[in-house]
Scaffold this motif. Structure first.
Motif, short mmCIF file in Angstrom:
data_model
loop_
_atom_site.label_atom_id
_atom_site.label_comp_id
_atom_site.label_asym_id
_atom_site.label_seq_id
_atom_site.Cartn_x
_atom_site.Cartn_y
_atom_site.Cartn_z
N VAL A 192 -7.48 -1.30 -8.37
CA VAL A 192 -8.77 -1.28 -7.64
C VAL A 192 -8.91 -0.01 -6.80
O VAL A 192 -10.02 0.44 -6.54
N MET A 193 -7.77 0.56 -6.41
CA MET A 193 -7.81 1.77 -5.58
C MET A 193 -8.64 2.86 -6.25
O MET A 193 -9.37 3.61 -5.59
N GLY A 194 -8.55 2.94 -7.56
CA GLY A 194 -9.28 3.97 -8.30
C GLY A 194 -10.56 3.47 -8.93
O GLY A 194 -11.11 4.12 -9.80
N THR A 195 -11.04 2.30 -8.47
CA THR A 195 -12.24 1.71 -9.08
C THR A 195 -13.36 1.66 -8.04
O THR A 195 -13.33 0.83 -7.13
N ALA A 196 -14.34 2.54 -8.18
CA ALA A 196 -15.41 2.65 -7.18
C ALA A 196 -16.17 1.34 -7.01
O ALA A 196 -16.64 1.01 -5.92
N GLY A 197 -16.28 0.56 -8.07
CA GLY A 197 -17.05 -0.69 -8.02
C GLY A 197 -16.45 -1.75 -7.11
O GLY A 197 -17.08 -2.78 -6.86
N THR A 198 -15.23 -1.52 -6.63
CA THR A 198 -14.61 -2.53 -5.74
C THR A 198 -14.76 -2.16 -4.27
O THR A 198 -14.24 -2.87 -3.40
N MET A 231 -3.17 10.83 -7.61
CA MET A 231 -3.61 10.58 -6.23
C MET A 231 -2.43 10.74 -5.28
O MET A 231 -1.29 10.47 -5.65
N HIS A 232 -2.75 11.11 -4.05
CA HIS A 232 -1.74 11.04 -3.00
C HIS A 232 -2.06 9.83 -2.12
O HIS A 232 -3.15 9.74 -1.56
N ILE A 233 -1.11 8.90 -2.04
CA ILE A 233 -1.38 7.61 -1.40
C ILE A 233 -0.47 7.44 -0.19
O ILE A 233 0.75 7.65 -0.26
N ALA A 234 -1.06 7.03 0.94
CA ALA A 234 -0.28 6.67 2.13
C ALA A 234 -0.08 5.15 2.11
O ALA A 234 -1.03 4.41 1.88
N VAL A 235 1.17 4.71 2.34
CA VAL A 235 1.49 3.29 2.24
C VAL A 235 2.04 2.78 3.56
O VAL A 235 2.94 3.39 4.15
N PHE A 236 1.52 1.63 3.99
CA PHE A 236 2.02 0.94 5.19
C PHE A 236 2.51 -0.44 4.76
O PHE A 236 1.72 -1.24 4.25
N GLY A 237 3.82 -0.67 4.92
CA GLY A 237 4.42 -1.92 4.43
C GLY A 237 5.25 -1.70 3.17
O GLY A 237 5.53 -2.65 2.44
N ALA A 238 5.66 -0.45 2.93
CA ALA A 238 6.35 -0.10 1.67
C ALA A 238 7.72 -0.76 1.53
O ALA A 238 8.26 -0.82 0.42
N ARG A 272 -10.68 6.11 1.43
CA ARG A 272 -10.38 4.95 0.56
C ARG A 272 -9.24 4.11 1.14
O ARG A 272 -8.14 4.62 1.37
N LEU A 273 -9.51 2.82 1.32
CA LEU A 273 -8.55 1.92 1.95
C LEU A 273 -8.48 0.60 1.18
O LEU A 273 -9.51 -0.04 0.95
N VAL A 274 -7.28 0.21 0.76
CA VAL A 274 -7.06 -1.09 0.11
C VAL A 274 -6.08 -1.88 0.97
O VAL A 274 -5.02 -1.37 1.34
N VAL A 275 -6.49 -3.10 1.33
CA VAL A 275 -5.72 -3.91 2.28
C VAL A 275 -5.39 -5.26 1.67
O VAL A 275 -6.26 -5.91 1.08
N VAL A 276 -4.14 -5.70 1.84
CA VAL A 276 -3.75 -7.04 1.39
C VAL A 276 -3.91 -8.02 2.54
O VAL A 276 -3.27 -7.89 3.58
N SER A 277 -4.80 -8.99 2.35
CA SER A 277 -4.98 -10.07 3.32
C SER A 277 -4.43 -11.34 2.70
O SER A 277 -3.34 -11.34 2.13
N SER A 278 -5.17 -12.43 2.75
CA SER A 278 -4.68 -13.70 2.18
C SER A 278 -5.85 -14.63 1.93
O SER A 278 -6.80 -14.67 2.71
N LEU A 279 -5.77 -15.39 0.86
CA LEU A 279 -6.73 -16.48 0.69
C LEU A 279 -6.52 -17.47 1.84
O LEU A 279 -5.38 -17.67 2.29
N GLY A 280 -7.59 -18.02 2.33
CA GLY A 280 -7.54 -18.91 3.49
C GLY A 280 -8.13 -18.23 4.72
O GLY A 280 -8.59 -18.89 5.65
#
Ligand SMILES: NC(=O)c1ccc[n+]([C@@H]2O[C@H](COP(=O)([O-])OP(=O)(O)OC[C@H]3O[C@@H](n4cnc5c(N)ncnc54)[C@H](OP(=O)(O)O)[C@@H]3O)[C@@H](O)[C@H]2O)c1
Length: 214
Positions: A200-206, A1-8, A109-117
């Motif tokens: 999860v990035m490569g898992t369609a079920g998520t 995959m080619h992945i763009a990262v924000f916060g690297a 396709r977008l995976v984002v880190v948030s936070s519990l709470g």
């Protein structure tokens, strides 16, 4: 995959970048300080992975720099945090710029880190953390709630990860990942969050799931 990262250049972002390179992916990372684009232990990305990692110097609030970063990506990882020299809404505003750029470039396709709470996970953190969320940490949690809303309304193929308290420990692989509202916040290493994000990035079920990660 080619992945763009924000916060690297952050804790989770460095781990994600190192793991994604090890897994053979190519990455483009938008960073304000290229010298900080390093392994979690501070080593530079040299040799093997170097040719598969492109750093673009810029700010996530700059639409042109963000558009350049997402161009040609198969997936995007956002692990932005409230660091120095930022407006109080940098996480939500930056994510909105990323979402717009993805729509413009046809990247889904977008995976984002948030936070519990955040938002409806308020009861998944202990009472003393709830107190912090309504006092000292309130601006950050307002920003994160806005970020999640932007992602949910984006129409993209998103996954929101909500970790518990982050540590700088090693990857253990012992992670509890789930959509159930009863998953309570416990600590997790940034290395483990990065591994979950890559998985999860490569898992369609998520897709269109909000997942607790502890
Ligand atoms: N701390 C915890 O216990 C905890 C718990 C749950 C969730 N979280 C969340 O998990 C996420 C990752 O946390 P972390 O501690 O690994 O992150 P972090 O070390 O704070 O890193 C944040 C990243 O965002 C980048 N960034 C900030 N403003 C930027 C801008 N204007 N333009 C471009 N990049 C920018 C930073 O770059 P610079 O180097 O340029 O500043 C850095 O690379 C965060 O959203 C955090 O709130 C944290």
């Amino acid at each position: 995959m080619h992945i763009a990262v924000f916060g690297a250049t952050g804790g989770t972002g460095r781990n994600f970048t190192a793991q994604a390179l090890d897994a053979g992916h190519t990455l483009t990372a938008l960073v304000r300080h290229p010298a900080r684009l390093r392994h979690p232990d501070g080593r530079p990305f040299a040799g093997g992975g170097q040719d598969r990692l492109r750093g673009i110097e810029g700010n996530v609030l700059d639409p042109a720099a963000v558009a350049e970063t997402v161009a040609g990506a198969d997936a995007v990882f956002v692990t932005l945090g409230m660091t120095r020299g930022n407006p109080p809404d940098v996480v939500s505003s930056g994510t909105a710029v990323v979402v717009d750029a993805m729509k413009g470039a046809g990247v889904r396709r977008l995976v984002v880190v948030s936070s519990l709470g955040v938002a409806d996970s308020r009861d998944q953190v202990p009472w003393w953390f709830k107190l912090l969320m309504t006092t000292a940490l309130r601006p950050r949690f307002v920003d994160k709630a806005d970020q999640e809303q932007t992602v949910r309304e984006s129409g993209l193929d998103w996954t929101i990860l909500r970790p518990g308290g982050l540590t700088n420990g090693p990857a253990t692989g012992r992670t509890d990942v789930g959509t159930q509202a009863h998953v309570m916040a416990r600590t997790i290493s940034r290395a483990d969050v990065a591994a979950v994000a890559l998985r999860v990035m490569g898992t369609a079920g998520t897709v269109r799931r909000v997942m607790a990660v502890t």
